[in-house]
Design a protein around this motif. Structure first.
Motif, PDB file in Angstrom:
ATOM      1  N   VAL B  92       0.837  -1.207   0.000  1.00 37.30           N
ATOM      2  CA  VAL B  92       0.000   0.000   0.000  1.00 37.30           C
ATOM      3  C   VAL B  92       0.871   1.256   0.000  1.00 37.30           C
ATOM      4  N   PHE B  93       1.939   1.251   0.796  1.00 43.19           N
ATOM      5  CA  PHE B  93       2.799   2.434   0.860  1.00 43.19           C
ATOM      6  C   PHE B  93       3.360   2.781  -0.523  1.00 43.19           C
ATOM      7  N   ASP B  94       3.899   1.768  -1.211  1.00 43.29           N
ATOM      8  CA  ASP B  94       4.480   2.013  -2.536  1.00 43.29           C
ATOM      9  C   ASP B  94       3.411   2.472  -3.526  1.00 43.29           C
ATOM     10  N   PHE B  95       2.200   1.933  -3.361  1.00 42.95           N
ATOM     11  CA  PHE B  95       1.101   2.307  -4.242  1.00 42.95           C
ATOM     12  C   PHE B  95       0.759   3.790  -4.077  1.00 42.95           C
ATOM     13  N   ILE B  96       0.675   4.235  -2.823  1.00 45.08           N
ATOM     14  CA  ILE B  96       0.369   5.650  -2.566  1.00 45.08           C
ATOM     15  C   ILE B  96       1.515   6.530  -3.071  1.00 45.08           C
ATOM     16  N   LEU B  97       2.730   6.022  -2.885  1.00 41.59           N
ATOM     17  CA  LEU B  97       3.925   6.746  -3.336  1.00 41.59           C
ATOM     18  C   LEU B  97       3.882   7.032  -4.846  1.00 41.59           C
ATOM     19  N   MET B  98       3.176   6.176  -5.592  1.00 41.05           N
ATOM     20  CA  MET B  98       3.092   6.378  -7.045  1.00 41.05           C
ATOM     21  C   MET B  98       2.442   7.716  -7.391  1.00 41.05           C
ATOM     22  N   GLY B  99       1.655   8.265  -6.459  1.00 38.50           N
ATOM     23  CA  GLY B  99       1.076   9.582  -6.679  1.00 38.50           C
ATOM     24  C   GLY B  99       2.130  10.651  -6.930  1.00 38.50           C
ATOM     25  N   ARG B 100       3.369  10.386  -6.533  1.00 40.85           N
ATOM     26  CA  ARG B 100       4.438  11.369  -6.666  1.00 40.85           C
ATOM     27  C   ARG B 100       5.087  11.375  -8.047  1.00 40.85           C
ATOM     28  N   SER B 101       4.637  10.476  -8.926  1.00 41.28           N
ATOM     29  CA  SER B 101       5.327  10.315 -10.213  1.00 41.28           C
ATOM     30  C   SER B 101       5.433  11.605 -11.028  1.00 41.28           C
ATOM     31  N   GLY B 102       4.407  12.468 -10.928  1.00 42.95           N
ATOM     32  CA  GLY B 102       4.429  13.707 -11.696  1.00 42.95           C
ATOM     33  C   GLY B 102       5.541  14.661 -11.263  1.00 42.95           C
ATOM     34  N   TYR B 103       6.134  14.382 -10.104  1.00 42.39           N
ATOM     35  CA  TYR B 103       7.205  15.251  -9.614  1.00 42.39           C
ATOM     36  C   TYR B 103       8.575  14.688  -9.954  1.00 42.39           C
ATOM     37  N   LEU B 104       8.601  13.520 -10.603  1.00 39.34           N
ATOM     38  CA  LEU B 104       9.868  12.826 -10.810  1.00 39.34           C
ATOM     39  C   LEU B 104      10.241  12.800 -12.276  1.00 39.34           C
ATOM     40  N   ASN B 105      11.521  12.893 -12.503  1.00 36.57           N
ATOM     41  CA  ASN B 105      12.078  12.717 -13.823  1.00 36.57           C
ATOM     42  C   ASN B 105      12.018  11.230 -14.188  1.00 36.57           C
ATOM     43  N   ILE B 106      11.966  10.941 -15.473  1.00 34.95           N
ATOM     44  CA  ILE B 106      11.723   9.548 -15.889  1.00 34.95           C
ATOM     45  C   ILE B 106      12.714   8.545 -15.287  1.00 34.95           C
ATOM     46  N   PHE B 107      13.963   8.948 -15.100  1.00 40.51           N
ATOM     47  CA  PHE B 107      14.951   7.997 -14.600  1.00 40.51           C
ATOM     48  C   PHE B 107      15.163   8.058 -13.086  1.00 40.51           C
ATOM     49  N   SER B 108      14.406   8.938 -12.386  1.00 43.18           N
ATOM     50  CA  SER B 108      14.671   8.994 -10.941  1.00 43.18           C
ATOM     51  C   SER B 108      13.588   8.315 -10.125  1.00 43.18           C
ATOM     52  N   PRO B 109      14.008   7.549  -9.136  1.00 43.19           N
ATOM     53  CA  PRO B 109      13.053   6.966  -8.189  1.00 43.19           C
ATOM     54  C   PRO B 109      12.627   8.043  -7.191  1.00 43.19           C
ATOM     55  N   PRO B 110      11.575   7.801  -6.417  1.00 45.12           N
ATOM     56  CA  PRO B 110      11.118   8.787  -5.449  1.00 45.12           C
ATOM     57  C   PRO B 110      12.220   9.136  -4.450  1.00 45.12           C
ATOM     58  N   ALA B 111      12.245  10.397  -4.044  1.00 43.59           N
ATOM     59  CA  ALA B 111      13.277  10.868  -3.114  1.00 43.59           C
ATOM     60  C   ALA B 111      12.657  11.088  -1.733  1.00 43.59           C
ATOM     61  N   ARG B 112      13.474  11.607  -0.833  1.00 44.34           N
ATOM     62  CA  ARG B 112      13.025  11.778   0.546  1.00 44.34           C
ATOM     63  C   ARG B 112      11.738  12.601   0.654  1.00 44.34           C
ATOM     64  N   ALA B 113      11.662  13.696  -0.114  1.00 48.06           N
ATOM     65  CA  ALA B 113      10.469  14.555  -0.040  1.00 48.06           C
ATOM     66  C   ALA B 113       9.208  13.773  -0.425  1.00 48.06           C
ATOM     67  N   ASP B 114       9.353  12.863  -1.377  1.00 46.78           N
ATOM     68  CA  ASP B 114       8.200  12.075  -1.811  1.00 46.78           C
ATOM     69  C   ASP B 114       7.769  11.092  -0.724  1.00 46.78           C
ATOM     70  N   TYR B 115       8.754  10.512  -0.046  1.00 48.97           N
ATOM     71  CA  TYR B 115       8.425   9.615   1.069  1.00 48.97           C
ATOM     72  C   TYR B 115       7.733  10.391   2.183  1.00 48.97           C
TER      73      TYR B 115
END
Lengths: 340, 252
Positions: B92-115
């Motif tokens: 569930v956590f990773d699923f909610i984290l997907m909401g952050r995709s619009g803030y990320l560049n295509i090659f970057s995984p979520p960062a601290r701010a997204d967590y």
């Protein structure tokens, strides 16, 4: 399991997935008709890497280790990693655990391309180019033909079989017109084997595979999001079509680069990601690197077994098919309940 | 943040929706109602930018939606489907984290701010107990909340929802209704949701859009247009609206 425990477990699995293939590499270099101790192997490798002139490098053992075993072992590692990572990526992208480069027609497309290159240009032209072009052509054909079908999975599987059959027929045509000399090389290569690996082959394929793998690993998070429905991925801000195409191209690139020099070795990309998801869950940020390590190790182990247990060169591609196809059937029988 | 729709024409499969002029104000809950197949979902998909209009425009705070890049759009508008696809069984956590995709560049995984944003959303909604579980283990009510959580992680001012309470039991239905009100009132979100059961509308929506046969039948403040005649015309069925305890109730 609590969050920190799970994180620690996943970290441990990731480290093992990175370290194990390296240890296995050293061990595999010792194996063979000529037994070489681990100490000698390390000395030979160090001497070669450091570039200092050394008497060690002129021994027959050094020649066997550096020119025969090392390219073969490296190719097996790269092939296992390439098939597994592209398999895992494609399964997420198509939202289906049954999809792999074999099903999508990439294997036979690339196989035909590599063979055509071999027959037309002999060894004067890198077979990777035509292998990639035909691998890509095959997957594009599958996707275009199956597009718009109501049951996309069945459509993709069926078109995959048909497109593969088409490229197999083209391959047979090539075999028919090829010279007896080319035919013999073609035949053994197509069955899938690392025994013919040479440094010049690797010089073309290894960079392509490594670059493709690095990009796919970096796309792990994106591949997660793309495993949702297209509408969801789009509303989350992804350029769905473009990103899909990029990932399919990368997966095709790494697969074709292996097929071009090792022939058709199927089903690894089906088995490994499945096992890895069982170990670490679905997050591709973890699934992809662990699949790379596990796939590389398994492929090398399989090749080691063939090299040491059998008195003759048995194509590893036959072995992976013998293991992979029953596994595929098992997954199909289970797919009715999950991932359907 | 407000939305203005002008001379919009959207085609989805064999269906066409036409909206000449429509305006959604900021910090309000707006409800889309109408019979099945009237075009509610199509309008939501168009407003979310998931499908591109054939003609006309949608302006979000004056910026035309179809001209925005995907990531820019995702930071303005989020879309909550009825069901999410569960091809892969994410936590569930990773699923909610997907909401952050619009803030990320295509090659970057979520960062601290997204967590951090994800953790904030989880504690705001009280989902701590769900965070470590797998999506496929959730009940349908839990899944809806998790989908809304993903939209909140997306941190957009506008949230669009496709019948968020359908098939839920009464308790979960009311939880979602109250949450949507709270999001509009406390967090200043602009909520636009399609609604299946019209009984909920007076509790839920400030603004009402009635859609029939791919066209707007009527749009206005709920207090003005939640009328028996209009609703009867909308659903082709005679209805009565009565008042009890200061609330409007529907009688069939």
């Amino acid at each position: 399991m609590t969050g920190s425990k799970r994180k620690n477990k996943n970290k441990a699995i990731l480290y093992i997935a990175i370290l194990f293939p390296l240890l296995l590499l050293l061990f595999s270099l010792c194996l063979g008709t000529l037994r070489v101790s681990l100490k000698e192997v390390l000395e030979i490798l160090l001497a070669r890497i450091s570039g200092w002139p050394s008497d060690l490098l002129t021994t027959p053992a050094a020649n066997i280790i550096l020119n025969i075993r090392l390219p073969r072992v490296l190719l097996a590692l790269l092939a296992g990693a390439a098939f597994s990572v592209s398999g895992a990526s494609l399964q997420s992208l198509f939202r289906n655990p049954l999809v792999n480069e074999y099903i999508l027609g990439v294997s036979f497309g690339a196989g035909f391309g590599g063979a055509a290159s071999l027959v037309l240009f002999s060894r004067n032209f890198p077979p990777q180019v035509l292998a990639f072009a035909c691998g890509l052509l095959a997957v594009v054909l599958v996707l275009v033909i199956s597009e718009g079908a109501r049951n996309t999975l069945v459509a993709v599987l069926l078109t995959g079989i048909i497109v593969s059959a088409l490229f197999q027929a083209l391959l047979s045509t090539l075999e028919f017109i090829a010279s007896p000399y080319a035919l013999q090389a073609l035949f053994f290569w197509l069955l899938g084997s690392f025994s013919q690996a040479t440094w010049p082959d690797l010089a073309w394929s290894a960079p392509l595979i490594l670059v493709g793998l690095v990009f796919l690993l970096k796309l792990g998070w994106r591949i997660n999001v793309l495993s949702l429905s297209d509408d969801e991925a789009r509303s989350l801000g992804l350029a769905v079509k473009r990103e899909r195409i990029l990932i399919i191209c990368l997966a095709t690139l790494v697969t074709s680069a292996v097929v071009a020099i090792a022939g058709i070795i199927g089903w690894v990309g089906l088995i490994v990601p499945h096992a890895v998801r069982g170990l670490v869950g679905s997050d591709n940020r973890l699934v992809l690197p662990v699949s790379a390590g596990l796939g590389a190790s398994l492929m090398l182990l399989a090749d080691d077994l063939i090299r040491t247990l059998l008195p003759f060169e048995f194509p590893v591609g036959i072995l992976t098919s013998l293991v992979g196809i029953p596994f595929f059937l098992y997954l199909i029988s289970r797919a009715r309940t999950s991932w359907s | 943040m407000q939305i203005r729709v002008e001379r919009l024409r959207v085609r989805y499969e064999n269906f066409e929706l036409r909206v000449d002029n429509l305006h959604f104000s900021a910090n309000r809950v707006s409800a889309l109602v109408g019979p099945n197949g009237a075009g509610k979902s199509t309008l939501l998909k168009a407003l979310s930018g998931v499908i591109k209009p054939v003609a006309g425009s949608i302006f979000v705070d004056g910026r035309e939606l179809s001209r925005l890049r995907g990531s820019e759009r995702a930071r303005l508008v989020s879309y909550v489907p009825q069901e999410h696809s569960t091809a892969l069984n994410f936590r569930v956590f990773d699923f909610i984290l997907m909401g952050r995709s619009g803030y990320l560049n295509i090659f970057s995984p979520p960062a601290r701010a997204d967590y951090e944003k994800t953790e904030e959303v989880i504690s705001y909604l009280g989902l701590e107990a769900l965070a470590a579980r797998k999506c496929q283990e959730l009940s349908s009510g839990e899944r809806r909340i998790v989908l809304i959580a993903r939209a909140l992680a997306q941190d957009s001012k506008i949230i669009l929802l496709d019948e968020p309470t359908t098939f839920l039991d009464l308790k979960h239905e009311m939880e979602i209704i109250n949450l949507l009100r709270k999001l509009a009132e406390d967090r200043g979100k602009t909520i636009i949701t399609s609604v299946h059961s019209i009984d909920l509308i007076p509790r839920l929506a400030d603004f009402l859009v009635m859609i029939k046969n791919g066209q707007i039948l009527s749009a206005g403040p709920t207090t003005e247009i939640f009328r028996a005649e209009l609703l009867g015309t909308l659903f082709d069925y005679p209805l009565r609206v009565v008042e009890a305890d200061g609330r409007q109730l529907i009688l069939r």
